[in-house]
Motif scaffolding. Structure first.
Motif, PDB file in Angstrom:
ATOM      1  N   GLY A 255       0.569  -1.264  -0.384  1.00 28.53           N
ATOM      2  CA  GLY A 255      -0.121   0.055  -0.032  1.00 28.53           C
ATOM      3  C   GLY A 255       0.878   1.717   0.305  1.00 28.53           C
ATOM      4  O   GLY A 255       0.103   2.451  -0.317  1.00 28.53           O
ATOM      5  N   VAL A 256       2.394   1.376  -0.010  1.00 26.83           N
ATOM      6  CA  VAL A 256       3.067   2.540   0.203  1.00 26.83           C
ATOM      7  C   VAL A 256       3.019   2.825  -1.314  1.00 26.83           C
ATOM      8  O   VAL A 256       2.620   4.389  -1.782  1.00 26.83           O
ATOM      9  N   PHE A 257       3.336   2.064  -1.983  1.00 26.85           N
ATOM     10  CA  PHE A 257       3.945   2.770  -3.507  1.00 26.85           C
ATOM     11  C   PHE A 257       2.207   3.390  -3.887  1.00 26.85           C
ATOM     12  O   PHE A 257       2.193   4.316  -4.244  1.00 26.85           O
TER      13      PHE A 257
ATOM     14  N   GLU B 192      -0.141   0.653 -10.092  1.00 30.45           N
ATOM     15  CA  GLU B 192       0.274  -0.483  -8.874  1.00 30.45           C
ATOM     16  C   GLU B 192      -0.911  -1.837  -9.036  1.00 30.45           C
ATOM     17  O   GLU B 192      -1.023  -2.610  -9.938  1.00 30.45           O
ATOM     18  N   SER B 193      -2.243  -1.048 -10.118  1.00 33.94           N
ATOM     19  CA  SER B 193      -3.676  -1.480  -9.880  1.00 33.94           C
ATOM     20  C   SER B 193      -3.790  -2.107 -11.320  1.00 33.94           C
ATOM     21  O   SER B 193      -3.762  -2.584 -11.266  1.00 33.94           O
ATOM     22  N   ARG B 194      -2.545  -1.344 -12.887  1.00 33.92           N
ATOM     23  CA  ARG B 194      -2.749  -1.756 -13.795  1.00 33.92           C
ATOM     24  C   ARG B 194      -1.939  -3.218 -13.861  1.00 33.92           C
ATOM     25  O   ARG B 194      -1.988  -4.265 -14.525  1.00 33.92           O
ATOM     26  N   LEU B 195      -0.540  -2.674 -13.221  1.00 31.77           N
ATOM     27  CA  LEU B 195       0.669  -3.716 -12.707  1.00 31.77           C
ATOM     28  C   LEU B 195       0.176  -5.089 -12.385  1.00 31.77           C
ATOM     29  O   LEU B 195      -0.210  -6.187 -12.899  1.00 31.77           O
TER      30      LEU B 195
ATOM     31  N   PRO C  66      -1.005  -4.581   3.191  1.00 34.42           N
ATOM     32  CA  PRO C  66      -1.259  -2.899   2.855  1.00 34.42           C
ATOM     33  C   PRO C  66      -0.401  -1.754   3.320  1.00 34.42           C
ATOM     34  O   PRO C  66      -0.103  -0.667   2.780  1.00 34.42           O
ATOM     35  N   ASN C  67       0.072  -2.561   4.441  1.00 31.97           N
ATOM     36  CA  ASN C  67       1.357  -2.156   5.126  1.00 31.97           C
ATOM     37  C   ASN C  67       1.469   0.289   4.953  1.00 31.97           C
ATOM     38  O   ASN C  67       1.876   0.675   4.887  1.00 31.97           O
TER      39      ASN C  67
END
Length: 323
Positions: free
Chosen positions: A134-136, A147-150, A165-166
């Motif tokens: 969750g950091v990036f 990130e979602s697309r990756l 989630p961090n």
């Protein structure tokens, strides 16, 4: 070609052994930092190939990070470089209680400017696990979208997605936004790995079993909950749809620096998944890597090799844990 892929913000970590300001510190040891970077290093030391996706500045910090990755054979082919922003860094001040003070120099960093089109050039050949946090995702709207697309592309290529989630509440406009955005990513993941307090925050439930059900009902295959320094629990559903739980204690160690414990845990869990270990041995390994890491003043320097890990598991006494 790499078995494990991650995306995040690798940083140069400057270590101060006293409570001094950045300008007062004259001779600081330099190490690597960033939660996803710690996981990458941990998986690498356990003998698995890793690829890193990010954007770095064309500066000495970026050069140092790329050189370090190349030295330990982390694939840098998916890293972009830019002259329009700097690579992030951090100053860690080590305190006697083992919970260090960390000062970040990452606002507007190169990594925070990563855009979704970076995914167009990512090589998924051989990737079995994509690890995200969750950091990036919290750095900027564009990094969340990236990130979602990756995740979507990795799943389309048959990779398992692990998600820690961090949470970083200060990076979000509100707690409500953080919870909503985090749960959207959790619903796309195969393995969700919160700490107990994190699971309580994001699910709105208190009991570990209820937290697990919240995410299993979303379609997550395994929910792994870190129970502080006592141990961890893994929840999944059997073929009949019944919840199955495994609880494993952690190890007795002297804590020096708590940073990186969760990242070490994640690297242990990921490599156990790659090797097909059962739930009990997965948690044993993850607990062990996390425990080893807190005995070292660093974010990742204490992460063990396979031989060190096996020796630690064989020789170190266990704690007691229950739900």
């Amino acid at each position: 070609m790499a078995e494990v892929m991650t995306i995040g913000e690798p940083m140069v970590n400057l270590i101060a052994d006293s409570d001094q300001t950045y300008m007062e510190a004259r001779n600081l040891p330099t190490q690597m930092a960033g939660c996803e970077f710690n996981v990458a290093i941990g998986a690498n030391r356990q003998g698995h190939s890793v690829s890193y996706v990010t954007t770095l500045g064309e500066d000495w910090q970026g050069d140092m990070i790329v050189d370090y990755m190349n030295t330990i054979d982390i694939d840098t082919g998916n890293i972009r470089r830019t002259t329009k922003a700097s690579t992030g860094s951090q100053l860690k001040v080590v305190l006697p209680d083992g919970d260090p003070k960390v000062i970040y120099f990452r606002a507007g960093s190169a990594a925070s400017r990563t855009t979704p089109d970076i995914v167009d050039d990512v090589d998924f050949d051989g990737v079995k696990v994509l690890h995200v946090t969750g950091v990036f995702a919290a750095l900027a709207p564009n990094t969340y979208e990236t990130e979602s697309r990756l995740i979507d592309e990795a799943r389309a290529h048959g990779a398992l997605v692990t998600f820690d989630p961090n949470p970083r509440p200060t990076l979000w406009h509100s707690e409500e936004e953080m919870i909503y955005a985090t749960n959207k990513l959790a619903a796309k993941s195969d393995v969700f790995m919160p700490g107990l307090s994190e699971g309580q925050l994001f699910s709105g439930r208190q009991d570990p079993r209820d937290i697990a059900d919240f995410y299993l009902d979303m379609g997550v295959k395994k929910v792994i909950i870190k129970l502080g320094d006592a141990g961890s629990a893994l929840f999944e559903r059997n073929e009949a749809g019944e919840r199955v739980e495994t609880v494993v204690p952690s190890f007795v160690v002297d804590v020096v620096d708590t940073v990186g414990a969760g990242d070490g845990f994640a690297s242990g869990a990921i490599t156990a998944l790659l090797e097909g270990l059962d739930a009990e041995h997965l948690l044993e390994r993850a607990n062990a890597v996390g425990a080893i890491q807190v005995t070292s003043v660093s974010d990742s320097e204490g992460l063990p090799t396979r031989a060190e890990l096996e020796r630690f598991i064989a020789e170190t006494p266990r704690k007691e844990v229950s739900l």
